[in-house]
Scaffold this active site. Structure first.
Site, PDB file in Angstrom:
ATOM      1  N   ASN A  33       0.870  -1.170   0.000  1.00  0.00           N
ATOM      2  CA  ASN A  33       0.000   0.000   0.000  1.00  0.00           C
ATOM      3  C   ASN A  33       0.913   1.227   0.000  1.00  0.00           C
ATOM      4  O   ASN A  33       1.445   1.599   1.033  1.00  0.00           O
ATOM      5  CB  ASN A  33      -0.890  -0.029   1.257  1.00  0.00           C
ATOM      6  CG  ASN A  33      -1.721   1.233   1.396  1.00  0.00           C
ATOM      7  OD1 ASN A  33      -1.792   2.058   0.489  1.00  0.00           O
ATOM      8  ND2 ASN A  33      -2.361   1.391   2.551  1.00  0.00           N
ATOM      9  N   TRP A  34       1.067   1.798  -1.185  1.00  0.00           N
ATOM     10  CA  TRP A  34       1.992   2.938  -1.297  1.00  0.00           C
ATOM     11  C   TRP A  34       1.456   4.199  -0.636  1.00  0.00           C
ATOM     12  O   TRP A  34       2.171   5.165  -0.481  1.00  0.00           O
ATOM     13  CB  TRP A  34       2.271   3.211  -2.784  1.00  0.00           C
ATOM     14  CG  TRP A  34       3.286   2.283  -3.386  1.00  0.00           C
ATOM     15  CD1 TRP A  34       4.023   1.337  -2.733  1.00  0.00           C
ATOM     16  CD2 TRP A  34       3.700   2.225  -4.766  1.00  0.00           C
ATOM     17  NE1 TRP A  34       4.860   0.687  -3.618  1.00  0.00           N
ATOM     18  CE2 TRP A  34       4.678   1.215  -4.868  1.00  0.00           C
ATOM     19  CE3 TRP A  34       3.324   2.921  -5.911  1.00  0.00           C
ATOM     20  CZ2 TRP A  34       5.294   0.901  -6.083  1.00  0.00           C
ATOM     21  CZ3 TRP A  34       3.923   2.610  -7.113  1.00  0.00           C
ATOM     22  CH2 TRP A  34       4.906   1.611  -7.199  1.00  0.00           C
ATOM     23  N   LYS A  35       0.176   4.209  -0.309  1.00  0.00           N
ATOM     24  CA  LYS A  35      -0.466   5.421   0.243  1.00  0.00           C
ATOM     25  C   LYS A  35      -0.192   6.612  -0.678  1.00  0.00           C
ATOM     26  O   LYS A  35      -0.109   6.415  -1.895  1.00  0.00           O
ATOM     27  CB  LYS A  35      -0.007   5.669   1.679  1.00  0.00           C
ATOM     28  CG  LYS A  35      -0.177   4.413   2.542  1.00  0.00           C
ATOM     29  CD  LYS A  35      -0.119   4.678   3.998  1.00  0.00           C
ATOM     30  CE  LYS A  35      -0.317   3.363   4.751  1.00  0.00           C
ATOM     31  NZ  LYS A  35      -0.442   3.521   6.179  1.00  0.00           N
ATOM     32  N   HIS A  60      -9.852   1.444   4.298  1.00  0.00           N
ATOM     33  CA  HIS A  60      -8.615   1.620   5.072  1.00  0.00           C
ATOM     34  C   HIS A  60      -8.885   2.615   6.197  1.00  0.00           C
ATOM     35  O   HIS A  60      -9.676   3.555   6.032  1.00  0.00           O
ATOM     36  CB  HIS A  60      -7.494   2.131   4.158  1.00  0.00           C
ATOM     37  CG  HIS A  60      -6.153   2.111   4.841  1.00  0.00           C
ATOM     38  ND1 HIS A  60      -5.773   3.082   5.737  1.00  0.00           N
ATOM     39  CD2 HIS A  60      -5.127   1.224   4.784  1.00  0.00           C
ATOM     40  CE1 HIS A  60      -4.552   2.785   6.195  1.00  0.00           C
ATOM     41  NE2 HIS A  60      -4.151   1.661   5.627  1.00  0.00           N
ATOM     42  N   GLU A 119      -7.333   5.029   7.244  1.00  0.00           N
ATOM     43  CA  GLU A 119      -7.072   6.435   6.894  1.00  0.00           C
ATOM     44  C   GLU A 119      -8.237   7.019   6.083  1.00  0.00           C
ATOM     45  O   GLU A 119      -8.528   8.209   6.194  1.00  0.00           O
ATOM     46  CB  GLU A 119      -5.729   6.536   6.152  1.00  0.00           C
ATOM     47  CG  GLU A 119      -4.562   6.344   7.125  1.00  0.00           C
ATOM     48  CD  GLU A 119      -3.323   5.703   6.539  1.00  0.00           C
ATOM     49  OE1 GLU A 119      -3.164   5.674   5.306  1.00  0.00           O
ATOM     50  OE2 GLU A 119      -2.486   5.213   7.342  1.00  0.00           O
ATOM     51  N   GLU A 132      -5.822  -4.576  10.536  1.00  0.00           N
ATOM     52  CA  GLU A 132      -4.816  -3.531  10.727  1.00  0.00           C
ATOM     53  C   GLU A 132      -5.127  -2.736  11.994  1.00  0.00           C
ATOM     54  O   GLU A 132      -5.909  -1.775  11.956  1.00  0.00           O
ATOM     55  CB  GLU A 132      -4.829  -2.570   9.526  1.00  0.00           C
ATOM     56  CG  GLU A 132      -4.470  -3.228   8.209  1.00  0.00           C
ATOM     57  CD  GLU A 132      -3.840  -2.236   7.241  1.00  0.00           C
ATOM     58  OE1 GLU A 132      -2.768  -2.551   6.729  1.00  0.00           O
ATOM     59  OE2 GLU A 132      -4.405  -1.156   7.018  1.00  0.00           O
ATOM     60  N   GLY A 154       2.022   2.439  10.716  1.00  0.00           N
ATOM     61  CA  GLY A 154       3.018   3.494  10.560  1.00  0.00           C
ATOM     62  C   GLY A 154       3.715   3.904  11.845  1.00  0.00           C
ATOM     63  O   GLY A 154       4.373   4.940  11.900  1.00  0.00           O
ATOM     64  N   SER A 182       2.927  -1.905  10.429  1.00  0.00           N
ATOM     65  CA  SER A 182       4.367  -2.000  10.721  1.00  0.00           C
ATOM     66  C   SER A 182       4.944  -3.390  10.459  1.00  0.00           C
ATOM     67  O   SER A 182       5.888  -3.816  11.134  1.00  0.00           O
ATOM     68  CB  SER A 182       4.657  -1.562  12.167  1.00  0.00           C
ATOM     69  OG  SER A 182       4.277  -0.223  12.364  1.00  0.00           O
ATOM     70  N   GLY A 199       2.596  -1.119   4.289  1.00  0.00           N
ATOM     71  CA  GLY A 199       2.694   0.305   3.968  1.00  0.00           C
ATOM     72  C   GLY A 199       4.146   0.705   3.756  1.00  0.00           C
ATOM     73  O   GLY A 199       4.719   0.515   2.680  1.00  0.00           O
ATOM     74  N   GLY A 200       4.755   1.234   4.800  1.00  0.00           N
ATOM     75  CA  GLY A 200       6.121   1.773   4.716  1.00  0.00           C
ATOM     76  C   GLY A 200       7.114   0.844   4.028  1.00  0.00           C
ATOM     77  O   GLY A 200       7.878   1.273   3.146  1.00  0.00           O
TER      78      GLY A 200
HETATM   79  P1  PGA Z   1       2.431   0.374   7.622  1.00  0.00           P
HETATM   80  O1  PGA Z   1       1.004   0.610   6.934  1.00  0.00           O
HETATM   81  O2  PGA Z   1       2.969  -0.932   7.113  1.00  0.00           O
HETATM   82  O3  PGA Z   1       3.262   1.550   7.188  1.00  0.00           O
HETATM   83  O4  PGA Z   1       2.211   0.343   9.102  1.00  0.00           O
HETATM   84  C1  PGA Z   1       0.125  -0.444   6.700  1.00  0.00           C
HETATM   85  C2  PGA Z   1      -1.163   0.078   6.123  1.00  0.00           C
HETATM   86  O5  PGA Z   1      -1.645   1.129   6.567  1.00  0.00           O
HETATM   87  O6  PGA Z   1      -1.748  -0.548   5.216  1.00  0.00           O
END
Ligand code: PGA
Length: 262
Positions: A13-15, A100, A102, A172, A178, A218, A239-240
């Site tokens: 997930n590149w966000k 998600h 967010e 999640e 994050g 994470s 994500g990251g």
């Molecule tokens: P993260 O994000 O791996 O940076 O914690 C995961 C996500 O929000 O899908």
């Protein structure tokens, strides 16, 4: 992971990161770093404007599926700023993240909207990756299972067996996204088992056994193997660590490792 009934999926997930020009070098780097064994499905969920560049870059890398991070529940029309399922499938998009945390937090998406988006995505032939997760406060107050059960039931509400089979559920925890504060493998397993139990109750035993449940929050190359070793965790939403080809490839490799171990 239970490979008898389910396929592993590692989805990036590149966000709101990356640029068009960075996509090709990223995919080349990832391709070079990927393990030879095809031990899982791979998806990259990119921001909308980067999807054409991603589609071009993965043209010869059939094992990488194209994903989006959101979609509109309506077919077409006066929905300024929105992107439809048809627009995505037209570009070759196979996966779409729905609900998600967010999107829920910054765009007011509630469980009804998540359900509508999920139905639209699967009816358009995409795999919907629907996200659920509790806040730190909910966990502290002992409300995790209740909250997750509600979110999962609401997300799959009204779905047939066949529709539900085209969903992937990503657990999640909000406090792990994050932050570097990953859930322990036991914590993640406990919730993923509960998610499967809710699917069993709401949809049926066969679907519950077949549906893939991911962990996200994470997840990185160091902790991936222990999370993926859990019986109800079938992959990861990353994500990251999905922004660095080597790190992402190492997480993908962890699914192969798990396969060797049984
Ligand atoms: P993260 O994000 O791996 O940076 O914690 C995961 C996500 O929000 O899908």
């Amino acid at each position: 992971m239970n490979r008898k009934y389910r396929k592993a999926l590692i989805a990036g997930n590149w966000k709101m990161n990356m640029t068009s020009s960075a996509v090709k070098p990223f995919v080349e780097g990832l391709r070079a770093a990927l393990p030879k064994a095809k031990s899982c499905d791979i998806a990259i969920c990119a921001p909308f404007p980067l999807i054409p560049a991603l589609a071009r870059a993965v043209k010869d890398v059939s094992r990488i599926g194209i994903g989006a991070q959101d979609v509109c529940e309506f077919k077409s029309g006066a929905y300024t700023g929105d992107v439809s399922c048809d627009m995505l499938t037209d570009l070759g998009v196979k996966y779409v993240i729905v609900g998600h945390s967010e999107r829920r937090a910054y765009h007011g998406e509630d469980d009804f909207k998540v359900n509508a988006k999920l139905r639209a995505a699967i009816d358009a032939g995409m795999t919907a990756i629907v996200c659920v997760g509790e806040s730190a406060e909910q966990r502290e107050r002992g409300l995790t299972m209740e909250h997750i059960s509600y979110q999962v039931a609401a997300a799959v509400c009204g779905l047939t067996d066949e529709q539900a089979k085209r969903c992937v559920i990503a657990y999640e925890p909000l406090w792990a996204i994050g932050t570097g504060a990953v859930a322990t493998a036991d914590q993640a397993q406990e919730v993923c088992a509960q998610i499967r139990a809710v699917i069993k109750r709401r949809i049926g035993a066969k679907t519950a056994r077949a549906i893939s449940i991911l962990y996200g929050g994470s997840m990185n190359m160091k902790n991936a193997a222990s999370l993926l070793a859990m019986p109800d965790i079938d992959g990861g939403l990353i994500g990251g660590a999905s922004l660095k080809p080597d790190d992402f490839a190492a997480i993908i490799a962890a699914t192969a490792q798990e396969q060797h171990n049984g």
